[in-house]
Design a protein around this motif. Structure first.
Motif, PDB file in Angstrom:
ATOM      1  N   LEU A 149       0.831  -1.206   0.000  1.00 52.54           N
ATOM      2  CA  LEU A 149       0.000   0.000   0.000  1.00 52.54           C
ATOM      3  C   LEU A 149       0.867   1.258   0.000  1.00 52.54           C
ATOM      4  CD1 LEU A 149      -2.854  -0.989   2.479  1.00 52.54           C
ATOM      5  CD2 LEU A 149      -2.944  -0.908  -0.022  1.00 52.54           C
ATOM      6  N   VAL A 150       1.925   1.259   0.809  1.00 49.84           N
ATOM      7  CA  VAL A 150       2.810   2.429   0.853  1.00 49.84           C
ATOM      8  C   VAL A 150       3.545   2.571  -0.477  1.00 49.84           C
ATOM      9  CG1 VAL A 150       4.812   3.462   1.981  1.00 49.84           C
ATOM     10  CG2 VAL A 150       3.023   2.407   3.365  1.00 49.84           C
ATOM     11  N   ARG A 151       3.954   1.450  -1.064  1.00 51.84           N
ATOM     12  CA  ARG A 151       4.624   1.513  -2.369  1.00 51.84           C
ATOM     13  C   ARG A 151       3.706   2.139  -3.418  1.00 51.84           C
ATOM     14  NH1 ARG A 151       6.911  -2.879  -6.754  1.00 51.84           N
ATOM     15  NH2 ARG A 151       5.157  -4.187  -6.150  1.00 51.84           N
ATOM     16  N   LYS A 152       2.445   1.725  -3.450  1.00 50.81           N
ATOM     17  CA  LYS A 152       1.517   2.297  -4.431  1.00 50.81           C
ATOM     18  C   LYS A 152       1.282   3.777  -4.147  1.00 50.81           C
ATOM     19  CE  LYS A 152      -1.333   2.285  -7.895  1.00 50.81           C
ATOM     20  NZ  LYS A 152      -2.651   1.627  -7.851  1.00 50.81           N
ATOM     21  N   ASN A 153       1.138   4.137  -2.886  1.00 48.34           N
ATOM     22  CA  ASN A 153       0.970   5.544  -2.536  1.00 48.34           C
ATOM     23  C   ASN A 153       2.177   6.366  -2.966  1.00 48.34           C
ATOM     24  OD1 ASN A 153      -1.448   4.789  -1.430  1.00 48.34           O
ATOM     25  ND2 ASN A 153      -0.782   4.977   0.708  1.00 48.34           N
ATOM     26  N   LEU A 154       3.361   5.810  -2.733  1.00 44.15           N
ATOM     27  CA  LEU A 154       4.594   6.498  -3.125  1.00 44.15           C
ATOM     28  C   LEU A 154       4.609   6.728  -4.635  1.00 44.15           C
ATOM     29  CD1 LEU A 154       7.417   7.585  -2.337  1.00 44.15           C
ATOM     30  CD2 LEU A 154       8.289   5.261  -2.715  1.00 44.15           C
ATOM     31  N   TYR A 155       4.253   5.710  -5.395  1.00 47.15           N
ATOM     32  CA  TYR A 155       4.225   5.817  -6.860  1.00 47.15           C
ATOM     33  C   TYR A 155       3.220   6.882  -7.316  1.00 47.15           C
ATOM     34  CZ  TYR A 155       3.225   4.366 -11.711  1.00 47.15           C
ATOM     35  OH  TYR A 155       3.001   4.331 -13.063  1.00 47.15           O
ATOM     36  N   ILE A 156       1.985   6.761  -6.834  1.00 47.40           N
ATOM     37  CA  ILE A 156       0.924   7.671  -7.274  1.00 47.40           C
ATOM     38  C   ILE A 156       1.239   9.120  -6.893  1.00 47.40           C
ATOM     39  CG2 ILE A 156      -1.467   8.344  -6.792  1.00 47.40           C
ATOM     40  CD1 ILE A 156      -1.511   6.086  -8.644  1.00 47.40           C
ATOM     41  N   LEU A 157       1.606   9.318  -5.638  1.00 47.83           N
ATOM     42  CA  LEU A 157       1.805  10.686  -5.142  1.00 47.83           C
ATOM     43  C   LEU A 157       3.080  11.309  -5.699  1.00 47.83           C
ATOM     44  CD1 LEU A 157       0.614   9.990  -1.515  1.00 47.83           C
ATOM     45  CD2 LEU A 157      -0.512  11.499  -3.145  1.00 47.83           C
ATOM     46  N   THR A 158       4.151  10.534  -5.785  1.00 46.93           N
ATOM     47  CA  THR A 158       5.397  11.083  -6.322  1.00 46.93           C
ATOM     48  C   THR A 158       5.232  11.470  -7.780  1.00 46.93           C
ATOM     49  OG1 THR A 158       6.758   9.818  -4.777  1.00 46.93           O
ATOM     50  CG2 THR A 158       7.840  10.629  -6.769  1.00 46.93           C
ATOM     51  N   THR A 159       4.666  10.586  -8.578  1.00 48.93           N
ATOM     52  CA  THR A 159       4.538  10.902 -10.003  1.00 48.93           C
ATOM     53  C   THR A 159       3.566  12.055 -10.228  1.00 48.93           C
ATOM     54  OG1 THR A 159       2.858   9.162 -10.282  1.00 48.93           O
ATOM     55  CG2 THR A 159       5.143   8.575 -10.735  1.00 48.93           C
ATOM     56  N   ASN A 160       2.429  12.036  -9.548  1.00 44.23           N
ATOM     57  CA  ASN A 160       1.449  13.102  -9.747  1.00 44.23           C
ATOM     58  C   ASN A 160       1.977  14.457  -9.299  1.00 44.23           C
ATOM     59  OD1 ASN A 160      -2.028  12.051  -9.538  1.00 44.23           O
ATOM     60  ND2 ASN A 160      -0.364  11.127 -10.664  1.00 44.23           N
ATOM     61  N   ILE A 161       2.572  14.492  -8.112  1.00 47.83           N
ATOM     62  CA  ILE A 161       2.998  15.780  -7.558  1.00 47.83           C
ATOM     63  C   ILE A 161       4.244  16.293  -8.263  1.00 47.83           C
ATOM     64  CG2 ILE A 161       3.827  16.924  -5.472  1.00 47.83           C
ATOM     65  CD1 ILE A 161       1.886  15.056  -3.901  1.00 47.83           C
ATOM     66  N   ALA A 162       5.216  15.426  -8.521  1.00 45.22           N
ATOM     67  CA  ALA A 162       6.382  15.854  -9.302  1.00 45.22           C
ATOM     68  C   ALA A 162       5.955  16.288 -10.696  1.00 45.22           C
ATOM     69  CB  ALA A 162       7.405  14.723  -9.386  1.00 45.22           C
ATOM     70  N   GLY A 163       4.940  15.625 -11.242  1.00 45.76           N
ATOM     71  CA  GLY A 163       4.445  15.987 -12.566  1.00 45.76           C
ATOM     72  C   GLY A 163       3.894  17.395 -12.641  1.00 45.76           C
ATOM     73  N   LEU A 164       3.412  17.921 -11.526  1.00 45.86           N
ATOM     74  CA  LEU A 164       2.947  19.310 -11.514  1.00 45.86           C
ATOM     75  C   LEU A 164       4.084  20.279 -11.845  1.00 45.86           C
ATOM     76  CD1 LEU A 164       0.659  19.189  -8.349  1.00 45.86           C
ATOM     77  CD2 LEU A 164      -0.106  19.571 -10.703  1.00 45.86           C
ATOM     78  N   GLU A 165       5.304  19.880 -11.494  1.00 47.51           N
ATOM     79  CA  GLU A 165       6.465  20.734 -11.776  1.00 47.51           C
ATOM     80  C   GLU A 165       7.118  20.405 -13.110  1.00 47.51           C
ATOM     81  OE1 GLU A 165      10.917  21.391  -9.939  1.00 47.51           O
ATOM     82  OE2 GLU A 165       9.215  21.628  -8.583  1.00 47.51           O
ATOM     83  N   VAL A 166       7.268  19.119 -13.425  1.00 46.30           N
ATOM     84  CA  VAL A 166       8.098  18.763 -14.591  1.00 46.30           C
ATOM     85  C   VAL A 166       7.309  18.131 -15.732  1.00 46.30           C
ATOM     86  CG1 VAL A 166      10.102  18.463 -13.103  1.00 46.30           C
ATOM     87  CG2 VAL A 166       8.721  16.454 -13.704  1.00 46.30           C
ATOM     88  N   GLY A 167       6.036  17.733 -15.518  1.00 45.98           N
ATOM     89  CA  GLY A 167       5.272  17.097 -16.584  1.00 45.98           C
ATOM     90  C   GLY A 167       5.900  15.785 -17.022  1.00 45.98           C
ATOM     91  N   GLY A 168       5.667  15.405 -18.287  1.00 47.84           N
ATOM     92  CA  GLY A 168       6.323  14.241 -18.867  1.00 47.84           C
ATOM     93  C   GLY A 168       5.816  12.909 -18.338  1.00 47.84           C
ATOM     94  N   ASN A 169       6.631  11.879 -18.570  1.00 48.29           N
ATOM     95  CA  ASN A 169       6.276  10.526 -18.140  1.00 48.29           C
ATOM     96  C   ASN A 169       7.246  10.035 -17.062  1.00 48.29           C
ATOM     97  OD1 ASN A 169       8.640   9.431 -19.474  1.00 48.29           O
ATOM     98  ND2 ASN A 169       7.510   9.460 -21.409  1.00 48.29           N
ATOM     99  N   VAL A 170       7.010   8.825 -16.551  1.00 46.23           N
ATOM    100  CA  VAL A 170       7.790   8.359 -15.406  1.00 46.23           C
ATOM    101  C   VAL A 170       9.248   8.088 -15.781  1.00 46.23           C
ATOM    102  CG1 VAL A 170       5.767   7.465 -14.198  1.00 46.23           C
ATOM    103  CG2 VAL A 170       7.057   5.944 -15.705  1.00 46.23           C
ATOM    104  N   GLN A 171       9.484   7.653 -17.010  1.00 46.72           N
ATOM    105  CA  GLN A 171      10.866   7.451 -17.438  1.00 46.72           C
ATOM    106  C   GLN A 171      11.635   8.769 -17.468  1.00 46.72           C
ATOM    107  OE1 GLN A 171      11.807   6.351 -21.656  1.00 46.72           O
ATOM    108  NE2 GLN A 171      12.751   4.544 -20.714  1.00 46.72           N
TER     109      GLN A 171
END
Length: 255
Positions: A149-171
């Motif tokens: 559960l924490v791993r999924k939260n880390l994935y969802i929140l990190t990608t979504n929130i970092a995406g607000l600054e840098v956009g793009g994809n996970v790679q």
């Protein structure tokens, strides 16, 4: 005749699971968000299982309204889910699946990595997903479930929130913006520690997040829910008096 399975919330994900249950030979009774579950429980007091497939914004209110007869047969699948969510409703540990496939309107399910499942109905969920060609696996303990559960939260929140600054994809996030990714991830794990009441192995969880990145390198970072996820994360950080400097910086930029 098998006992029916109730699916509360027949959106994209709920419909995937409903199809799997039907292919296993179970009758499926849908329940729309806001439907009177207490009245439904009088008609179906002994379902095989009750899948709660509403969005994370609605999960708290739905769990508070679960009929007593259903409480030991719940299946949960929400993002940002943690034990505190069912504990707040005084529910026993439900069956939980950390969903690692994406289902959007008009497209087939897209798998990132196999989805882990824990709980008394785990075999039922595993079998249902197999019927619709979606990979999953069963974990053996509440400790393993918490990691997932924490791993999924880390994935969802990190990608979504970092995406607000840098956009793009996970790679691109991993390869071109690693400093942003790591700063956001560490802030998120501080918040997860507060919400779970225990610290977590940061390196192990980040490794787990990157495994999911490799499963779908072109997965876009910033979903529609990103601003709401950031706002929710900062609410928790404020409750815990956490600095989370990177999250606050991104929130300020987004104003």
């Amino acid at each position: 005749m098998k006992n029916p399975i109730i699916v509360v919330g027949l959106g994209e994900l709920g419909s995937v699971f409903a199809r799997g249950f039907l292919r296993l030979g179970y009758p499926v009774q849908g329940a729309m968000r806001g439907q009177d579950l207490q009245a439904l429980a009088k008609d179906i007091p002994n379902p095989e299982a009750v899948l709660i497939a509403v969005g994370e914004a609605d999960i708290s209110s739905v769990l508070q309204d679960i009929p007593n007869a259903w409480q030991d047969r719940l299946i949960l699948l929400q993002n940002e889910l943690l034990p505190r969510d069912w504990q707040a409703a005084s529910l026993p540990t439900p069956t939980v699946i950390s969903v690692w496939f994406e289902k959007k309107k008009g497209m087939d399910s897209k798998v990132v990595i196999p989805s882990p499942i824990f709980g008394t109905k785990a075999k039922l969920v595993f079998d249902a997903l197999a019927k619709v060609d979606l990979p999953s696996y069963i974990v053996d303990s509440e400790e393993e479930l918490l990691y997932e559960l924490v791993r999924k939260n880390l994935y969802i929140l990190t990608t979504n929130i970092a995406g607000l600054e840098v956009g793009g994809n996970v790679q691109q996030l991993q390869q071109e913006h690693a400093e942003v990714m790591n700063a956001v991830a560490h802030d998120i794990l501080e918040i997860q520690a507060y919400l779970t009441g225990q610290t977590h192995a940061i390196d192990n969880l980040i490794k787990g997040m990157l495994e999911a990145f490799a499963g779908d390198p072109e997965h876009g970072c910033m979903g529609r829910s990103a601003p709401a996820r950031l706002k929710r994360a900062l609410t928790f950080a404020d409750q815990a008096n956490l600095e989370v400097a990177k999250l606050r910086e991104i929130a300020k930029q987004a104003q």
